[in-house]
Design a protein around this motif. Structure first.
Motif, mmCIF file in Angstrom:
data_model
loop_
_atom_site.group_PDB
_atom_site.id
_atom_site.type_symbol
_atom_site.label_atom_id
_atom_site.label_comp_id
_atom_site.label_asym_id
_atom_site.label_seq_id
_atom_site.Cartn_x
_atom_site.Cartn_y
_atom_site.Cartn_z
ATOM 1 N N ALA A 22 50.544 15.251 40.058
ATOM 2 C CA ALA A 22 51.428 14.424 39.228
ATOM 3 C C ALA A 22 50.860 14.260 37.825
ATOM 4 O O ALA A 22 51.605 14.294 36.839
ATOM 5 N N ARG A 23 49.566 14.105 37.727
ATOM 6 C CA ARG A 23 48.934 13.978 36.406
ATOM 7 C C ARG A 23 49.143 15.257 35.598
ATOM 8 O O ARG A 23 49.469 15.206 34.410
ATOM 9 N N PHE A 24 48.935 16.412 36.247
ATOM 10 C CA PHE A 24 49.169 17.676 35.549
ATOM 11 C C PHE A 24 50.631 17.779 35.106
ATOM 12 O O PHE A 24 50.927 18.206 33.986
ATOM 13 N N ALA A 25 51.558 17.416 35.988
ATOM 14 C CA ALA A 25 52.977 17.487 35.643
ATOM 15 C C ALA A 25 53.271 16.632 34.415
ATOM 16 O O ALA A 25 54.004 17.052 33.499
ATOM 17 N N ASN A 26 52.711 15.448 34.376
ATOM 18 C CA ASN A 26 52.922 14.558 33.239
ATOM 19 C C ASN A 26 52.365 15.167 31.954
ATOM 20 O O ASN A 26 53.029 15.159 30.910
ATOM 21 N N GLU A 27 51.156 15.729 32.029
ATOM 22 C CA GLU A 27 50.543 16.345 30.853
ATOM 23 C C GLU A 27 51.311 17.585 30.402
ATOM 24 O O GLU A 27 51.304 17.930 29.212
ATOM 25 N N GLN A 28 51.976 18.240 31.343
ATOM 26 C CA GLN A 28 52.746 19.442 31.019
ATOM 27 C C GLN A 28 54.158 19.125 30.529
ATOM 28 O O GLN A 28 54.935 20.041 30.229
ATOM 29 N N GLY A 29 54.489 17.849 30.452
ATOM 30 C CA GLY A 29 55.805 17.455 29.977
ATOM 31 C C GLY A 29 56.902 17.604 31.007
ATOM 32 O O GLY A 29 58.077 17.755 30.652
ATOM 33 N N ARG A 30 56.542 17.526 32.287
ATOM 34 C CA ARG A 30 57.529 17.676 33.356
ATOM 35 C C ARG A 30 57.881 16.308 33.949
ATOM 36 O O ARG A 30 57.148 15.339 33.800
ATOM 37 N N GLN A 31 58.999 16.274 34.642
ATOM 38 C CA GLN A 31 59.429 15.041 35.283
ATOM 39 C C GLN A 31 58.536 14.752 36.498
ATOM 40 O O GLN A 31 58.170 15.656 37.249
ATOM 41 N N VAL A 32 58.205 13.483 36.685
ATOM 42 C CA VAL A 32 57.419 13.053 37.840
ATOM 43 C C VAL A 32 58.245 12.061 38.645
ATOM 44 O O VAL A 32 58.730 11.059 38.107
ATOM 45 N N PHE A 33 58.429 12.354 39.920
ATOM 46 C CA PHE A 33 59.166 11.503 40.846
ATOM 47 C C PHE A 33 58.197 11.023 41.932
ATOM 48 O O PHE A 33 57.265 11.731 42.300
ATOM 49 N N ALA A 34 58.438 9.846 42.452
ATOM 50 C CA ALA A 34 57.594 9.331 43.530
ATOM 51 C C ALA A 34 58.458 8.600 44.542
ATOM 52 O O ALA A 34 59.388 7.872 44.177
ATOM 53 N N VAL A 35 58.132 8.816 45.800
ATOM 54 C CA VAL A 35 58.848 8.154 46.898
ATOM 55 C C VAL A 35 58.135 6.840 47.204
ATOM 56 O O VAL A 35 56.927 6.835 47.472
ATOM 57 N N LEU B 233 52.388 5.410 40.963
ATOM 58 C CA LEU B 233 53.083 6.262 39.995
ATOM 59 C C LEU B 233 54.359 5.594 39.491
ATOM 60 O O LEU B 233 54.683 5.653 38.301
ATOM 61 N N ILE B 234 55.094 4.967 40.393
ATOM 62 C CA ILE B 234 56.335 4.286 39.992
ATOM 63 C C ILE B 234 56.015 3.159 39.016
ATOM 64 O O ILE B 234 56.713 2.968 38.012
ATOM 65 N N ARG B 235 54.951 2.440 39.282
ATOM 66 C CA ARG B 235 54.561 1.359 38.373
ATOM 67 C C ARG B 235 54.185 1.904 36.994
ATOM 68 O O ARG B 235 54.390 1.253 35.967
ATOM 69 N N GLU B 236 53.652 3.134 36.960
ATOM 70 C CA GLU B 236 53.264 3.746 35.682
ATOM 71 C C GLU B 236 54.441 4.375 34.946
ATOM 72 O O GLU B 236 54.299 4.807 33.813
ATOM 73 N N GLY B 237 55.590 4.493 35.626
ATOM 74 C CA GLY B 237 56.758 5.031 34.937
ATOM 75 C C GLY B 237 57.384 6.245 35.584
ATOM 76 O O GLY B 237 58.344 6.808 35.046
ATOM 77 N N ALA B 238 56.866 6.681 36.743
ATOM 78 C CA ALA B 238 57.506 7.787 37.448
ATOM 79 C C ALA B 238 58.893 7.368 37.936
ATOM 80 O O ALA B 238 59.167 6.180 38.144
ATOM 81 N N ILE B 239 59.769 8.349 38.116
ATOM 82 C CA ILE B 239 61.135 8.082 38.567
ATOM 83 C C ILE B 239 61.138 7.858 40.073
ATOM 84 O O ILE B 239 60.621 8.684 40.833
ATOM 85 N N LEU B 240 61.708 6.762 40.488
ATOM 86 C CA LEU B 240 61.779 6.461 41.919
ATOM 87 C C LEU B 240 62.688 7.480 42.612
ATOM 88 O O LEU B 240 63.794 7.755 42.149
ATOM 89 N N CYS B 241 62.232 8.005 43.728
ATOM 90 C CA CYS B 241 63.018 8.960 44.510
ATOM 91 C C CYS B 241 63.187 8.430 45.919
ATOM 92 O O CYS B 241 62.234 8.411 46.706
ATOM 93 N N ALA B 242 64.379 7.977 46.236
ATOM 94 C CA ALA B 242 64.686 7.519 47.585
ATOM 95 C C ALA B 242 65.678 8.441 48.279
ATOM 96 O O ALA B 242 65.978 8.256 49.457
ATOM 97 N N GLU B 243 66.207 9.422 47.532
ATOM 98 C CA GLU B 243 67.107 10.429 48.097
ATOM 99 C C GLU B 243 67.127 11.624 47.147
ATOM 100 O O GLU B 243 66.696 11.537 45.997
ATOM 101 N N THR B 244 67.624 12.742 47.635
ATOM 102 C CA THR B 244 67.598 13.979 46.858
ATOM 103 C C THR B 244 68.379 13.845 45.555
ATOM 104 O O THR B 244 67.986 14.419 44.529
ATOM 105 N N ALA B 245 69.455 13.088 45.568
ATOM 106 C CA ALA B 245 70.271 12.932 44.360
ATOM 107 C C ALA B 245 69.475 12.354 43.203
ATOM 108 O O ALA B 245 69.776 12.637 42.037
ATOM 109 N N HIS B 246 68.456 11.563 43.495
ATOM 110 C CA HIS B 246 67.645 10.984 42.431
ATOM 111 C C HIS B 246 66.889 12.056 41.654
ATOM 112 O O HIS B 246 66.562 11.863 40.489
ATOM 113 N N VAL B 247 66.599 13.181 42.300
ATOM 114 C CA VAL B 247 65.944 14.309 41.632
ATOM 115 C C VAL B 247 66.988 15.195 40.950
ATOM 116 O O VAL B 247 66.865 15.527 39.766
#
Length: 400
Positions: free
Chosen positions: A238-251, A266-280
């Motif tokens: 996830a850290r690499f993804a963030n540094e690479q400018g990619r979206q980070v999702f966390a369940v 990760l969610i507390r730091e700003g990752a996108i909450l993922c509770a279902e596939t549609a969220h991605v």
């Protein structure tokens, strides 16, 4: 780089250069640009080594040809950075490998990808969610990328076999870890591929797993962390993804479950909450339509500085003024399962044999009376779990 393609001689020169001592992806790129190609860089390398006070070992033409020929016999491909088949998202990262070895269907490399990663010691609920997520991502047109580890990775690959999946290996294409997943990898080849930057015959070591993780995130438009401890390889991804400018999702998960600490953090730091596939899909699909693949990812908050821990460079780079050193990270750690962690007799016996004084693997094999392959696998697991550390020459000692 439209129309860029290496001929066989150039490809061998590239392979020789990247397989030479202290040549990482950043050194490779700098030397090729400075000397007009890999051949010129190889000619200059001995003198550069002398200037750095070192005698560098160069990969010989015979060694490169042997690896090249073996890959061909396996039906694998060596794809160079900048060639049409090289994945566009991976090409965009600053430590993109100059050459990647691909076995399987290379067409999956340039389809939109989502990385799905998580704990080796996953819960039943985590495995079920992962299977649903991976299957539905495939139905939405995404290739699922993961690292072929036990647990979440395995569930992600299994659920996306028909729609397409990429297994990124920490070792060479012929050194699959864990070996229990060799049958799964053989099924991956049907509608997907295995990818490695490492030489054939390279058995993965502790630092090779976070090194691999940067490729898992680099191939993908977004990374989903399903279950992960606070200090785990999945959070490194996830850290690499963030540094690479990619979206980070966390369940999200229960605060009482250690396997949910990483995702909740990760969610507390700003990752996108993922509770279902549609969220991605709802985040990534508009990016694909608009062609804005890497420019709109939120930057996660940085953790506060922590006490210095044992860190290791993920690869070697030649010490030259204009070359950035390789990133240093703690070796990948995984949450310990709540039951049966060292209850397995060979693991308990082997751990009891390892003290604070470094001990050679051959001595551990003799003392334990177990097969070499079994000892090597258990030692790697203990290293990944942060229970032992590896020293020069491969000796190991127990961490206090």
């Amino acid at each position: 780089m439209a129309g860029f393609a290496l001929d066989d001689r150039q490809r061998l020169d590239w392979l020789r250069l990247i397989r030479s001592e202290s040549i990482g992806p950043r050194t490779f790129r700098t030397l090729v640009n400075r000397f007009g190609g890999a051949a010129g860089a190889l000619d200059a390398l001995p003198e550069l080594g002398r200037q750095a006070g070192r005698t560098l070992r160069l990969c010989t033409p015979a060694e490169a040809e042997r690896e090249f020929d073996t890959l061909r016999r396996r039906g694998a491909h060596l794809i160079a950075l900048g060639e049409a088949a090289y994945p566009v998202p991976l090409q965009a990262i600053d430590s993109a490998p100059p050459l990647i070895a691909i076995e399987g269907d290379p067409a999956v490399l340039n389809r939109p990808c989502v990385a799905v990663v998580g704990s080796r010691n996953a819960s039943a609920a985590g495995l079920k969610f992962t299977a649903t997520l991976a299957r539905e991502l495939g139905e939405a047109g995404f290739v699922v990328v993961s690292g072929l580890a036990r647990g979440i990775d395995t569930a992600a690959h299994q659920a996306s076999l028909e729609s397409g999946t990429i297994a990124v290996l920490a070792g060479g294409l012929d050194e699959v870890y864990p070996p229990q997943n060799i049958p799964l990898l053989e099924r991956v080849y049907g509608h997907g591929a295995a990818l490695s930057e490492m030489p054939l015959g390279w058995a993965p070591r502790g630092r090779d797993f976070p090194r691999r993780n940067r490729l898992v995130s680099g191939l993908a438009l977004g990374t989903v962390v399903v279950e992960a401890a606070r200090k785990s390889g999945s959070l490194i991804t996830a850290r690499f993804a963030n540094e690479q400018g990619r979206q980070v999702f966390a369940v999200p998960g229960s605060p009482l479950d250690p396997r949910a600490e990483g995702g909740n953090h990760l969610i507390r730091e700003g990752a996108i909450l993922c509770a279902e596939t549609a969220h991605v899909v709802d985040v990534l699909a508009p990016m694909l339509r608009q062609g804005d693949l890497f420019g709109s990812a939120p930057i996660l908050a940085r953790e506060e500085a922590e006490p210095e821990r044992r860190k290791e460079a993920l690869w070697d780079e030649l010490d030259l003024p204009d070359i950035l050193p390789a990133p240093k990270l703690e070796l990948e750690r995984e949450a310990q399962p709540q039951e049966g962690f060292i209850e397995d007799a060979p693991r308990r016996r082997l751990l009891a044999l390892i003290g604070t004084t470094p001990m050679a693997i051959d001595d551990l094999v003799r003392a334990s009376g177990r097969p070499v392959r079994e000892v090597s696998q258990v030692l790697l697991e203990l290293e990944l779990e942060g229970m032992v550390q590896r020293h020069a020459g491969g000796a190991l000692s127990r961490l206090a």
